[in-house]
Design a protein around this motif. Structure first.
Motif, PDB file in Angstrom:
ATOM      1  N   VAL A 195       0.819  -1.090  -0.089  1.00  0.00           N
ATOM      2  CA  VAL A 195      -0.056  -0.056   0.012  1.00  0.00           C
ATOM      3  C   VAL A 195       0.964   1.219   0.132  1.00  0.00           C
ATOM      4  O   VAL A 195       1.960   1.202   0.425  1.00  0.00           O
ATOM      5  N   HIS A 196       0.356   2.497  -0.527  1.00  0.00           N
ATOM      6  CA  HIS A 196       0.840   3.548  -0.596  1.00  0.00           C
ATOM      7  C   HIS A 196      -0.171   4.782  -0.401  1.00  0.00           C
ATOM      8  O   HIS A 196      -1.303   4.574  -0.760  1.00  0.00           O
ATOM      9  N   LEU A 341      -5.472  -3.657  -8.407  1.00  0.00           N
ATOM     10  CA  LEU A 341      -5.093  -2.385  -7.579  1.00  0.00           C
ATOM     11  C   LEU A 341      -6.282  -1.630  -7.501  1.00  0.00           C
ATOM     12  O   LEU A 341      -7.294  -1.395  -8.262  1.00  0.00           O
ATOM     13  N   TYR A 343      -7.830   1.790  -5.127  1.00  0.00           N
ATOM     14  CA  TYR A 343      -7.312   3.425  -4.981  1.00  0.00           C
ATOM     15  C   TYR A 343      -8.444   4.070  -4.643  1.00  0.00           C
ATOM     16  O   TYR A 343      -9.494   3.706  -4.820  1.00  0.00           O
ATOM     17  N   PRO A 377       2.910   0.412  -5.587  1.00  0.00           N
ATOM     18  CA  PRO A 377       2.072   1.373  -5.157  1.00  0.00           C
ATOM     19  C   PRO A 377       2.571   2.630  -5.497  1.00  0.00           C
ATOM     20  O   PRO A 377       2.067   3.647  -5.970  1.00  0.00           O
ATOM     21  N   ALA A 396      -3.164   4.097  -2.779  1.00  0.00           N
ATOM     22  CA  ALA A 396      -3.087   2.958  -3.934  1.00  0.00           C
ATOM     23  C   ALA A 396      -2.720   1.902  -3.170  1.00  0.00           C
ATOM     24  O   ALA A 396      -1.695   1.618  -2.309  1.00  0.00           O
ATOM     25  N   THR A 398      -2.260  -2.339  -3.544  1.00  0.00           N
ATOM     26  CA  THR A 398      -1.923  -3.458  -4.534  1.00  0.00           C
ATOM     27  C   THR A 398      -2.181  -4.974  -4.040  1.00  0.00           C
ATOM     28  O   THR A 398      -1.624  -5.328  -2.818  1.00  0.00           O
TER      29      THR A 398
END
Length: 417
Positions: A195-196, A341, A343, A377, A396, A398
């Protein structure tokens, strides 16, 4: 007896001798001489004579005597002007001014007569001494000012260092708070997660974009992505309420499709202002089965190992929306190596055009498909946020089913990448 003068030199001489005889300090004497000369000069230049008289007066305190020096211009038709004099005078009448000078020791007999040259020299020495004292005081004040400036500069340096320490401590606290609110990737056999998150305001990193992931009792993995309306702490509270309610409902065994609507029923009586979009994903790591429920949230993006992409649409309305809930579930299958993904809209709407953002997102996801999951991400976010016209919190997340085949088992196209 009053004396009349038509020229300044004899008038100055008389005043100077009078002051010296009464032992007036040299500086006071010089001020009196200069003041009388300035006042008399404006009349003498017009050809008018002036009269000077002196007398003794009782002072304001008992046993004190003042010397009154009076200057009179009887021929003047205009009022006597009193400019800013070295020794201020009082206007007695329209054409008369007086100086009242306290005598320090009226019982002391008059002093010895001084020549005008000696008196002028004494006055000059007094003026020079006064100037020297001013210069010394000026040097002292400059020195004190320099020391004060040095101290202020040192204080500024200390305050700046302290401010930097506070900023660093503030940053650490915010980072710890963010780490506490945002769970680390869970370890699930056969499934990779990363994750980001990037806040719209770096000073308030706890925005309204939040996620949650956990393993269900049956071995499937549940993922929640929430985007609560607003920014900062208030939206964080809303997002936390949603993720906690969703987790509770999921672990209680409620069907995935009903969770968005049930979350709305639970939270709206507590917060009528709450509005949030929600995307729920349920993944079976062993089979790759994926089910999605949506409440007004941007669709998930699925990138296959052959670099084909599709947005997984699922209709529904979010928390706080009219008729909240997911209309149904979207089913897909993740093959080994496929990338999912999830988001928030801050990723695709930084340039105000969602369609253009979705196209760029597909391109970016293909570009980073084969990277280690932990890097994907952040790399996608870097691509998407090169230009930010509409700042927003960005998330974001993933997920990828691990491809456990050896490289010799992969198609040639994949082995060469």
């Amino acid at each position: 007896m009053p004396d009349t003068y038509q020229e300044l030199p004899p008038l100055r001489r008389t005043v100077r001798q009078l002051a010296a005889a009464h032992r007036l300090p040299a500086e006071l004497r010089a001020r009196l001489v200069l003041s009388v000369s300035l006042l008399a000069g404006q009349h003498m230049e017009a050809g008018r004579a002036v009269t000077l008289s002196t007398c003794y007066e009782n002072g304001p305190q008992e046993a004190t005597i003042s010397l009154a020096v009076t200057l009179h211009c009887s021929e003047s038709s205009a009022p006597l002007l009193l400019p800013d004099l070295p020794l201020p005078a009082q206007a007695v009448s329209q054409d008369t001014a007086a100086w009242h000078i306290p005598l320090t020791d009226p019982a002391q007999p008059p002093g010895a007569a001084m020549t005008e040259a000696d008196a002028m020299e004494e006055e000059l020495r007094a003026a020079l001494a006064r100037a020297d004292s001013f210069e010394a005081e000026h040097r002292r004040l400059k020195h004190e000012l320099a020391e004060t400036n040095s101290g202020v500069l040192a204080l500024y340096v200390q305050l700046e260092e302290r401010d930097e320490q506070i900023r660093k401590a503030h940053g650490r606290i915010l980072q710890e708070l963010e780490d506490a609110l945002r769970p680390q990737p869970i370890k699930v056999d056969g499934l990779e997660l990363a994750v980001h998150y990037e806040p719209a305001d770096t000073g308030a990193p706890t925005g309204g974009d939040l996620y949650d992931w956990f393993a269900m009792p049956d071995g499937t993995v549940h993922i929640t992505v929430v985007d609560a309306l607003g920014h900062g702490i208030t939206s964080t509270r809303s997002a936390l309420n949603v993720t906690h309610a969703v987790r509770t409902l999921a672990l209680e065994g409620h069907p995935l499709q009903s969770i968005v609507a049930r979350t709305n029923e639970i939270l709206m009586p507590l917060d009528r202002e709450l509005m949030a979009t929600v995307l729920l994903a349920r993944i079976n790591p062993s089979t790759g089965d994926l089910h999605l429920a949506n409440g007004s949230h941007p669709p998930a993006l699925l990138v296959r190992t052959d670099h084909t992409c599709e947005y997984l649409e699922a209709r529904g309305r979010g928390i706080g929306y009219p008729l909240p809930g997911s209309d149904g579930l979207h089913h897909a299958r993740l093959n080994p190596g496929d990338l999912l993904l999830l988001y928030t809209d801050g990723l695709t709407e930084s340039r105000r055009d969602p369609l253009e953002g979705e196209a760029r997102l597909r391109t970016s996801a293909r570009r980073h498909l084969d990277k280690p999951i932990a890097e994907i991400p952040g790399a996608i976010a870097d691509d998407m946020l090169t230009v930010i016209l509409h700042p927003d919190d960005t998330l974001a997340l993933t997920a990828r089913v691990e491809d456990r085949r050896s490289r010799s088992d992969l198609p040639a196209a994949h082995r060469d990448r």
